[in-house]
Design a protein around this motif. Sequence first.
Motif, PDB file in Angstrom:
ATOM      1  N   GLY A 132      23.863  42.416  65.551  1.00 17.05           N
ATOM      2  CA  GLY A 132      22.546  41.836  65.316  1.00 17.05           C
ATOM      3  C   GLY A 132      22.353  41.424  63.879  1.00 17.05           C
ATOM      4  O   GLY A 132      23.289  40.959  63.222  1.00 17.05           O
ATOM      5  N   CYS A 133      21.142  41.640  63.386  1.00 17.79           N
ATOM      6  CA  CYS A 133      20.808  41.110  62.074  1.00 17.79           C
ATOM      7  C   CYS A 133      19.647  41.898  61.469  1.00 17.79           C
ATOM      8  O   CYS A 133      18.764  42.369  62.196  1.00 17.79           O
ATOM      9  CB  CYS A 133      20.416  39.637  62.241  1.00 17.79           C
ATOM     10  N   HIS A 134      19.660  42.053  60.153  1.00 21.28           N
ATOM     11  CA  HIS A 134      18.533  42.591  59.408  1.00 21.28           C
ATOM     12  C   HIS A 134      18.041  41.508  58.452  1.00 21.28           C
ATOM     13  O   HIS A 134      18.824  40.955  57.677  1.00 21.28           O
ATOM     14  CB  HIS A 134      18.934  43.830  58.606  1.00 21.28           C
ATOM     15  N   ILE A 135      16.751  41.206  58.505  1.00 20.43           N
ATOM     16  CA  ILE A 135      16.160  40.176  57.665  1.00 20.43           C
ATOM     17  C   ILE A 135      15.051  40.806  56.815  1.00 20.43           C
ATOM     18  O   ILE A 135      14.174  41.489  57.350  1.00 20.43           O
ATOM     19  CB  ILE A 135      15.578  39.024  58.508  1.00 20.43           C
ATOM     20  N   LEU A 136      15.079  40.550  55.516  1.00 22.24           N
ATOM     21  CA  LEU A 136      13.995  40.998  54.643  1.00 22.24           C
ATOM     22  C   LEU A 136      12.840  40.016  54.790  1.00 22.24           C
ATOM     23  O   LEU A 136      13.026  38.798  54.668  1.00 22.24           O
ATOM     24  CB  LEU A 136      14.451  41.030  53.183  1.00 22.24           C
ATOM     25  N   VAL A 137      11.652  40.545  55.047  1.00 19.19           N
ATOM     26  CA  VAL A 137      10.486  39.710  55.336  1.00 19.19           C
ATOM     27  C   VAL A 137       9.272  40.274  54.606  1.00 19.19           C
ATOM     28  O   VAL A 137       9.131  41.497  54.458  1.00 19.19           O
ATOM     29  CB  VAL A 137      10.202  39.687  56.862  1.00 19.19           C
ATOM     30  N   SER A 138       8.379  39.403  54.154  1.00 20.04           N
ATOM     31  CA  SER A 138       7.159  39.873  53.508  1.00 20.04           C
ATOM     32  C   SER A 138       6.265  40.544  54.552  1.00 20.04           C
ATOM     33  O   SER A 138       6.191  40.116  55.711  1.00 20.04           O
ATOM     34  CB  SER A 138       6.414  38.721  52.827  1.00 20.04           C
ATOM     35  N   ASP A 139       5.587  41.609  54.137  1.00 17.31           N
ATOM     36  CA  ASP A 139       4.789  42.412  55.065  1.00 17.31           C
ATOM     37  C   ASP A 139       3.704  41.611  55.782  1.00 17.31           C
ATOM     38  O   ASP A 139       3.348  41.916  56.921  1.00 17.31           O
ATOM     39  CB  ASP A 139       4.122  43.575  54.315  1.00 17.31           C
ATOM     40  N   ASP A 140       3.183  40.588  55.122  1.00 15.58           N
ATOM     41  CA  ASP A 140       2.061  39.863  55.718  1.00 15.58           C
ATOM     42  C   ASP A 140       2.458  39.014  56.916  1.00 15.58           C
ATOM     43  O   ASP A 140       1.589  38.537  57.649  1.00 15.58           O
ATOM     44  CB  ASP A 140       1.373  38.991  54.657  1.00 15.58           C
ATOM     45  N   ILE A 141       3.749  38.849  57.149  1.00 18.57           N
ATOM     46  CA  ILE A 141       4.178  37.992  58.244  1.00 18.57           C
ATOM     47  C   ILE A 141       5.129  38.698  59.217  1.00 18.57           C
ATOM     48  O   ILE A 141       5.447  38.168  60.286  1.00 18.57           O
ATOM     49  CB  ILE A 141       4.841  36.703  57.680  1.00 18.57           C
ATOM     50  N   VAL A 142       5.569  39.913  58.876  1.00 15.13           N
ATOM     51  CA  VAL A 142       6.603  40.557  59.688  1.00 15.13           C
ATOM     52  C   VAL A 142       6.108  40.862  61.099  1.00 15.13           C
ATOM     53  O   VAL A 142       6.874  40.770  62.079  1.00 15.13           O
ATOM     54  CB  VAL A 142       7.129  41.829  58.984  1.00 15.13           C
ATOM     55  N   SER A 143       4.830  41.206  61.276  1.00 12.67           N
ATOM     56  CA  SER A 143       4.306  41.492  62.618  1.00 12.67           C
ATOM     57  C   SER A 143       4.332  40.249  63.493  1.00 12.67           C
ATOM     58  O   SER A 143       4.568  40.325  64.710  1.00 12.67           O
ATOM     59  CB  SER A 143       2.876  42.041  62.528  1.00 12.67           C
ATOM     60  N   TYR A 144       4.095  39.090  62.888  1.00 14.26           N
ATOM     61  CA  TYR A 144       4.143  37.832  63.637  1.00 14.26           C
ATOM     62  C   TYR A 144       5.554  37.602  64.173  1.00 14.26           C
ATOM     63  O   TYR A 144       5.742  37.244  65.341  1.00 14.26           O
ATOM     64  CB  TYR A 144       3.710  36.681  62.727  1.00 14.26           C
ATOM     65  N   PHE A 145       6.558  37.797  63.321  1.00 14.60           N
ATOM     66  CA  PHE A 145       7.943  37.646  63.774  1.00 14.60           C
ATOM     67  C   PHE A 145       8.251  38.635  64.896  1.00 14.60           C
ATOM     68  O   PHE A 145       8.911  38.294  65.872  1.00 14.60           O
ATOM     69  CB  PHE A 145       8.911  37.890  62.610  1.00 14.60           C
ATOM     70  N   HIS A 146       7.783  39.853  64.723  1.00 17.99           N
ATOM     71  CA  HIS A 146       8.046  40.898  65.705  1.00 17.99           C
ATOM     72  C   HIS A 146       7.501  40.503  67.079  1.00 17.99           C
ATOM     73  O   HIS A 146       8.131  40.761  68.121  1.00 17.99           O
ATOM     74  CB  HIS A 146       7.400  42.201  65.214  1.00 17.99           C
ATOM     75  N   LEU A 147       6.362  39.857  67.109  1.00 15.40           N
ATOM     76  CA  LEU A 147       5.739  39.460  68.368  1.00 15.40           C
ATOM     77  C   LEU A 147       6.315  38.166  68.938  1.00 15.40           C
ATOM     78  O   LEU A 147       6.424  38.015  70.157  1.00 15.40           O
ATOM     79  CB  LEU A 147       4.224  39.292  68.168  1.00 15.40           C
ATOM     80  N   GLN A 148       6.671  37.238  68.062  1.00 11.94           N
ATOM     81  CA  GLN A 148       7.020  35.892  68.515  1.00 11.94           C
ATOM     82  C   GLN A 148       8.513  35.628  68.692  1.00 11.94           C
ATOM     83  O   GLN A 148       8.892  34.774  69.486  1.00 11.94           O
ATOM     84  CB  GLN A 148       6.458  34.861  67.516  1.00 11.94           C
ATOM     85  N   LEU A 149       9.357  36.326  67.940  1.00 14.56           N
ATOM     86  CA  LEU A 149      10.788  36.021  68.005  1.00 14.56           C
ATOM     87  C   LEU A 149      11.410  36.696  69.227  1.00 14.56           C
ATOM     88  O   LEU A 149      11.561  37.923  69.264  1.00 14.56           O
ATOM     89  CB  LEU A 149      11.487  36.488  66.726  1.00 14.56           C
ATOM     90  N   GLN A 150      11.763  35.897  70.209  1.00 13.47           N
ATOM     91  CA  GLN A 150      12.323  36.436  71.446  1.00 13.47           C
ATOM     92  C   GLN A 150      13.708  35.883  71.764  1.00 13.47           C
ATOM     93  O   GLN A 150      14.392  36.375  72.657  1.00 13.47           O
ATOM     94  CB  GLN A 150      11.375  36.144  72.613  1.00 13.47           C
ATOM     95  N   GLN A 151      14.107  34.858  71.007  1.00 12.40           N
ATOM     96  CA  GLN A 151      15.380  34.210  71.319  1.00 12.40           C
ATOM     97  C   GLN A 151      16.000  33.660  70.044  1.00 12.40           C
ATOM     98  O   GLN A 151      15.307  33.120  69.183  1.00 12.40           O
ATOM     99  CB  GLN A 151      15.142  33.073  72.323  1.00 12.40           C
ATOM    100  N   VAL A 152      17.295  33.823  69.924  1.00  9.75           N
ATOM    101  CA  VAL A 152      18.045  33.235  68.819  1.00  9.75           C
ATOM    102  C   VAL A 152      19.214  32.468  69.415  1.00  9.75           C
ATOM    103  O   VAL A 152      20.123  33.058  70.014  1.00  9.75           O
ATOM    104  CB  VAL A 152      18.573  34.308  67.836  1.00  9.75           C
ATOM    105  N   HIS A 153      19.167  31.169  69.289  1.00  9.98           N
ATOM    106  CA  HIS A 153      20.236  30.294  69.800  1.00  9.98           C
ATOM    107  C   HIS A 153      20.628  30.680  71.231  1.00  9.98           C
ATOM    108  O   HIS A 153      21.777  30.960  71.531  1.00  9.98           O
ATOM    109  CB  HIS A 153      21.452  30.364  68.862  1.00  9.98           C
ATOM    110  N   ARG A 154      19.637  30.715  72.117  1.00 11.05           N
ATOM    111  CA  ARG A 154      19.806  30.984  73.551  1.00 11.05           C
ATOM    112  C   ARG A 154      20.166  32.425  73.878  1.00 11.05           C
ATOM    113  O   ARG A 154      20.459  32.748  75.038  1.00 11.05           O
ATOM    114  CB  ARG A 154      20.855  30.036  74.152  1.00 11.05           C
ATOM    115  N   VAL A 155      20.163  33.280  72.890  1.00 15.18           N
ATOM    116  CA  VAL A 155      20.398  34.705  73.135  1.00 15.18           C
ATOM    117  C   VAL A 155      19.059  35.422  73.066  1.00 15.18           C
ATOM    118  O   VAL A 155      18.356  35.334  72.050  1.00 15.18           O
ATOM    119  CB  VAL A 155      21.363  35.304  72.093  1.00 15.18           C
ATOM    120  N   HIS A 156      18.675  36.108  74.137  1.00 21.29           N
ATOM    121  CA  HIS A 156      17.417  36.862  74.137  1.00 21.29           C
ATOM    122  C   HIS A 156      17.574  38.085  73.240  1.00 21.29           C
ATOM    123  O   HIS A 156      18.568  38.812  73.334  1.00 21.29           O
ATOM    124  CB  HIS A 156      17.042  37.268  75.561  1.00 21.29           C
TER     125      HIS A 156
END
Length: 260
Positions: A132-156
């Motif tokens: 997988g992957c670890h991405i450093l993200v600013s706190d003000d947006i990390v919850s949005y990524f957590h909710l919205q990111l469901q697929q990476v290049h056709r991989v769930h």
Amino acid sequence: MAADIHVHFHPDERGFVDRASEWIERAAENHQVKLTDFLDPRQAVILESLANRSGNVVYRLDGGYEEAERRRAVIAPDYRDPDDIPASISVLSITSDDSKITDLQHGDYMGSILSLGIKRDKIGDIHVHDTGCHILVSDDIVSYFHLQLQQVHRVHVLTEILPADRLKTAEVKFEELNLSVASLRLDGIVSDVYRLSRTKILAPIQAGRCRVNWKVEENPSKQLKEGDVVSLQGFGRFKVLEIEGMTKKGRVRVKIGKYA
């Protein structure tokens, strides 16, 4: 700050110079604390230069771990301790039950993140692992990524928010090239690395599409040195790993690392 500050920077950098100058002025004169988004190494150099000229502010750079390339800046009046001000960085952990996750690369994760409509400035370094992957993200947006990111290049994928101290870093991987070049000129080495003719290389360099150490470089004859990082828009980037000396025919042996 003096209006002629722009003469020290490339025209493409003036917008950032103006923003950074405003942050520093507000810290010095209005006693405001500023936490920036993630800066690339060139922006960090510009910020440090401007802050050191002021003398009335303190700052620190923090990317979530010691060797971070992209870092947030804390800028504060000189009576504050910048170490007491959190950088507000979290880790977005991305995993999957799909074995195809092992095939994903840096660009796949980046593309999926940016497709959610978030600016690159909100994202720090990206560490790709076999699982997988670890991405450093600013706190003000990390919850949005957590909710919205469901697929990476056709991989769930599945996501989890972790504190920065649980970051799992990944070793930078290079495709190594051993070149024999006539000189250390930028255009010659870029030409050899990307297997393009010198003529085809000149236009993008002179058009400002090439950066050396994250700074726009329009001079094709610029001499590269060991440790320089070069990027050409649309082709990726590489690092001059080692200058190994001269051949018997007077050419220079150079070891290049193309970022995977």
